[in-house]
Motif scaffolding. Structure first.
Motif, PDB file in Angstrom:
ATOM      1  N   LEU A   1      12.120   3.320   2.124  1.00 55.88           N
ATOM      2  CA  LEU A   1      10.618   2.584   2.058  1.00 55.88           C
ATOM      3  C   LEU A   1       9.630   3.082   2.762  1.00 55.88           C
ATOM      4  N   TRP A   2      10.106   3.494   4.007  1.00 57.86           N
ATOM      5  CA  TRP A   2       9.245   4.233   5.285  1.00 57.86           C
ATOM      6  C   TRP A   2       8.321   5.529   4.431  1.00 57.86           C
ATOM      7  N   GLN A   3       9.384   6.301   3.851  1.00 56.90           N
ATOM      8  CA  GLN A   3       8.981   7.454   3.063  1.00 56.90           C
ATOM      9  C   GLN A   3       7.933   7.241   2.157  1.00 56.90           C
ATOM     10  N   VAL A   4       8.074   6.130   1.401  1.00 57.75           N
ATOM     11  CA  VAL A   4       7.328   5.759   0.305  1.00 57.75           C
ATOM     12  C   VAL A   4       5.859   5.412   0.797  1.00 57.75           C
ATOM     13  N   LEU A   5       5.958   4.463   1.938  1.00 53.86           N
ATOM     14  CA  LEU A   5       4.636   4.171   2.460  1.00 53.86           C
ATOM     15  C   LEU A   5       3.933   5.305   3.161  1.00 53.86           C
ATOM     16  N   ILE A   6       4.516   6.171   3.826  1.00 57.56           N
ATOM     17  CA  ILE A   6       3.600   6.962   4.512  1.00 57.56           C
ATOM     18  C   ILE A   6       3.417   8.168   3.607  1.00 57.56           C
ATOM     19  N   GLY A   7       3.924   8.238   2.183  1.00 57.87           N
ATOM     20  CA  GLY A   7       3.808   9.281   1.396  1.00 57.87           C
ATOM     21  C   GLY A   7       2.572   8.424   0.420  1.00 57.87           C
TER      22      GLY A   7
ATOM     23  N   PRO B   1      -0.527   8.232   0.638  1.00 56.00           N
ATOM     24  CA  PRO B   1      -1.936   8.972   0.533  1.00 56.00           C
ATOM     25  C   PRO B   1      -1.809  10.442  -0.272  1.00 56.00           C
ATOM     26  N   THR B   2      -0.444  11.085  -0.164  1.00 57.08           N
ATOM     27  CA  THR B   2      -0.378  12.370  -0.500  1.00 57.08           C
ATOM     28  C   THR B   2       0.561  12.650  -1.592  1.00 57.08           C
ATOM     29  N   LYS B   3       1.652  11.765  -1.836  1.00 55.06           N
ATOM     30  CA  LYS B   3       2.700  11.927  -2.760  1.00 55.06           C
ATOM     31  C   LYS B   3       2.420  11.152  -4.004  1.00 55.06           C
ATOM     32  N   PRO B   4       2.168  11.862  -5.266  1.00 52.44           N
ATOM     33  CA  PRO B   4       2.275  11.167  -6.458  1.00 52.44           C
ATOM     34  C   PRO B   4       3.355  10.251  -6.859  1.00 52.44           C
ATOM     35  N   GLU B   5       4.609  10.557  -6.296  1.00 53.06           N
ATOM     36  CA  GLU B   5       5.937   9.952  -6.757  1.00 53.06           C
ATOM     37  C   GLU B   5       5.732   8.695  -5.873  1.00 53.06           C
ATOM     38  N   ALA B   6       5.208   8.647  -4.507  1.00 52.51           N
ATOM     39  CA  ALA B   6       5.235   7.509  -3.833  1.00 52.51           C
ATOM     40  C   ALA B   6       4.452   6.426  -4.402  1.00 52.51           C
ATOM     41  N   ARG B   7       3.183   6.758  -4.867  1.00 53.04           N
ATOM     42  CA  ARG B   7       2.188   5.969  -5.405  1.00 53.04           C
ATOM     43  C   ARG B   7       2.827   5.585  -6.908  1.00 53.04           C
ATOM     44  N   ARG B   8       3.381   6.206  -7.397  1.00 53.00           N
ATOM     45  CA  ARG B   8       4.024   5.658  -8.795  1.00 53.00           C
ATOM     46  C   ARG B   8       5.010   4.711  -8.639  1.00 53.00           C
ATOM     47  N   PHE B   9       5.858   4.872  -7.624  1.00 54.30           N
ATOM     48  CA  PHE B   9       6.896   3.962  -7.317  1.00 54.30           C
ATOM     49  C   PHE B   9       6.389   2.489  -7.093  1.00 54.30           C
ATOM     50  N   ALA B  10       5.482   2.784  -5.816  1.00 57.04           N
ATOM     51  CA  ALA B  10       4.714   1.543  -5.358  1.00 57.04           C
ATOM     52  C   ALA B  10       4.027   0.695  -6.565  1.00 57.04           C
ATOM     53  N   LEU B  11       3.229   1.307  -7.586  1.00 59.38           N
ATOM     54  CA  LEU B  11       2.634   0.938  -8.695  1.00 59.38           C
ATOM     55  C   LEU B  11       3.698   0.035  -9.540  1.00 59.38           C
ATOM     56  N   SER B  12       4.787   0.758  -9.860  1.00 60.06           N
ATOM     57  CA  SER B  12       5.875   0.403 -10.333  1.00 60.06           C
ATOM     58  C   SER B  12       6.345  -0.967 -10.037  1.00 60.06           C
ATOM     59  N   ILE B  13       6.366  -0.929  -8.846  1.00 60.33           N
ATOM     60  CA  ILE B  13       6.927  -2.456  -8.129  1.00 60.33           C
ATOM     61  C   ILE B  13       5.834  -3.409  -8.266  1.00 60.33           C
ATOM     62  N   LEU B  14       4.766  -2.997  -8.454  1.00 65.49           N
ATOM     63  CA  LEU B  14       3.440  -3.860  -8.352  1.00 65.49           C
ATOM     64  C   LEU B  14       3.489  -4.442  -9.817  1.00 65.49           C
ATOM     65  N   VAL B  15       3.654  -3.633 -10.630  1.00 64.19           N
ATOM     66  CA  VAL B  15       3.530  -4.074 -12.022  1.00 64.19           C
ATOM     67  C   VAL B  15       4.485  -4.985 -12.421  1.00 64.19           C
ATOM     68  N   ALA B  16       5.852  -4.705 -11.704  1.00 66.86           N
ATOM     69  CA  ALA B  16       6.899  -5.734 -12.220  1.00 66.86           C
ATOM     70  C   ALA B  16       6.657  -6.952 -11.285  1.00 66.86           C
ATOM     71  N   PHE B  17       5.945  -6.862 -10.303  1.00 66.29           N
ATOM     72  CA  PHE B  17       5.702  -8.234  -9.551  1.00 66.29           C
ATOM     73  C   PHE B  17       4.731  -9.235 -10.167  1.00 66.29           C
ATOM     74  N   LEU B  18       3.870  -8.451 -10.708  1.00 72.24           N
ATOM     75  CA  LEU B  18       2.491  -9.444 -11.215  1.00 72.24           C
ATOM     76  C   LEU B  18       3.020 -10.472 -12.101  1.00 72.24           C
TER      77      LEU B  18
END
Length: 267
Positions: A65-71, A73-90
């Motif tokens: 989770l920390w790797q996702v958080l720090i990634g 700003p720079t890593k598309p895969e981290a943003r995609r995972f975060a968006l995936s959880i957000l979409v599932a949460f809404l």
């Protein structure tokens, strides 16, 4: 029974059932009823201690989770995972806000609803465990966004006590072609924002009803749920990979049938 012992028992029930598809809320409400805990404050206690179990996920998956958080700003895969959880949460956010009072006032007070939900959910798990679709997705951090959204709608079913949040999300993931291990992992990740939001909302709604005495009891349940949740998460994934979900399904059915017998059979 002293309140501190009730808090420990309920904390154990929460930690042991939050991450397996047997309905932690259903078990907590049935345990509360069996122990004769009629004070409405215990309903709030049940929601608040769930954060202890969720922190167990954060602790065990902290590095990923920390790797996702720090990634972000720079890593598309981290943003995609975060968006995936957000979409599932809404979906749960909108329906939770809309139906919160009805769920707490009506469904939480119906042991029959809980027991029937346990039985029906157990049958669904048995069927899916044997005849689930061929998996296409094996990494919970790379689920397609539409898959995540579909799982989010399935999670909304868990607003009915006894359905199980983890059970609903796992069933959704299996139907949408996730494998058993990734389905369980995605359920863990989705639990974090879902249960944090439920904790914050219920804490705000009941802020005037929680005094220093309640805080101590909540703390005991919180710590107990955290420790027991850590144990369950560590063994859950390997267990599911080897044994599937059938043992949890049979447990749900057994608890539900026993509960229905106690409700409907004359004493």
């Amino acid at each position: 029974m002293p309140d501190w012992l009730s808090a420990i028992i309920l904390g154990l029930v929460e930690g042991l059932t939050e991450f397996i598809p047997v309905s932690s809320t259903g078990h907590l409400l049935l345990a509360k009823t069996a122990m004769g805990l009629t004070d409405p404050a215990w309903d709030t206690f049940i929601v608040l201690i769930q954060l202890g179990a969720i922190l167990a996920v954060v602790a065990l998956y902290f590095q990923r989770l920390w790797q996702v958080l720090i990634g972000l700003p720079t890593k598309p895969e981290a943003r995609r995972f975060a968006l995936s959880i957000l979409v599932a949460f809404l979906p749960a956010v909108f329906l939770g806000l809309l139906l919160h009072d009805f769920i707490k006032a009506v469904l939480f007070e119906s042991p029959a609803v809980i027991c029937w939900s346990l039985v029906i959910g157990g049958v669904v798990l048995l069927v899916l465990d044997r005849w689930s679709p061929t998996p296409r997705h094996g990494d919970a951090m790379k689920y397609p966004l539409l898959t995540s959204l579909g799982i989010g709608f399935f999670q909304c079913l868990s607003m009915i006590p006894g359905v199980s949040r983890s059970g609903a999300t796992i069933v959704g993931a299996l139907l949408l072609r996730g494998d058993k291990r990734s389905a369980a992992e995605f359920s863990f990740f989705l639990a974090i924002p879902t249960m944090v939001a439920a904790f914050a909302y219920d804490l705000y709604k009941n802020r005037d009803a929680i005094d220093a005495a309640h805080a101590g009891i909540i703390g005991i349940g919180f710590v107990t749920a955290f420790i027991s949740g850590m144990v369950v998460i560590k063994v859950m994934l390997d267990f599911v990979a080897k044994r599937g979900f059938a043992p949890f399904a049979w447990w749900r059915i057994a608890v539900g049938v026993i509960g229905l017998g106690l409700i409907y059979i004359p004493h």
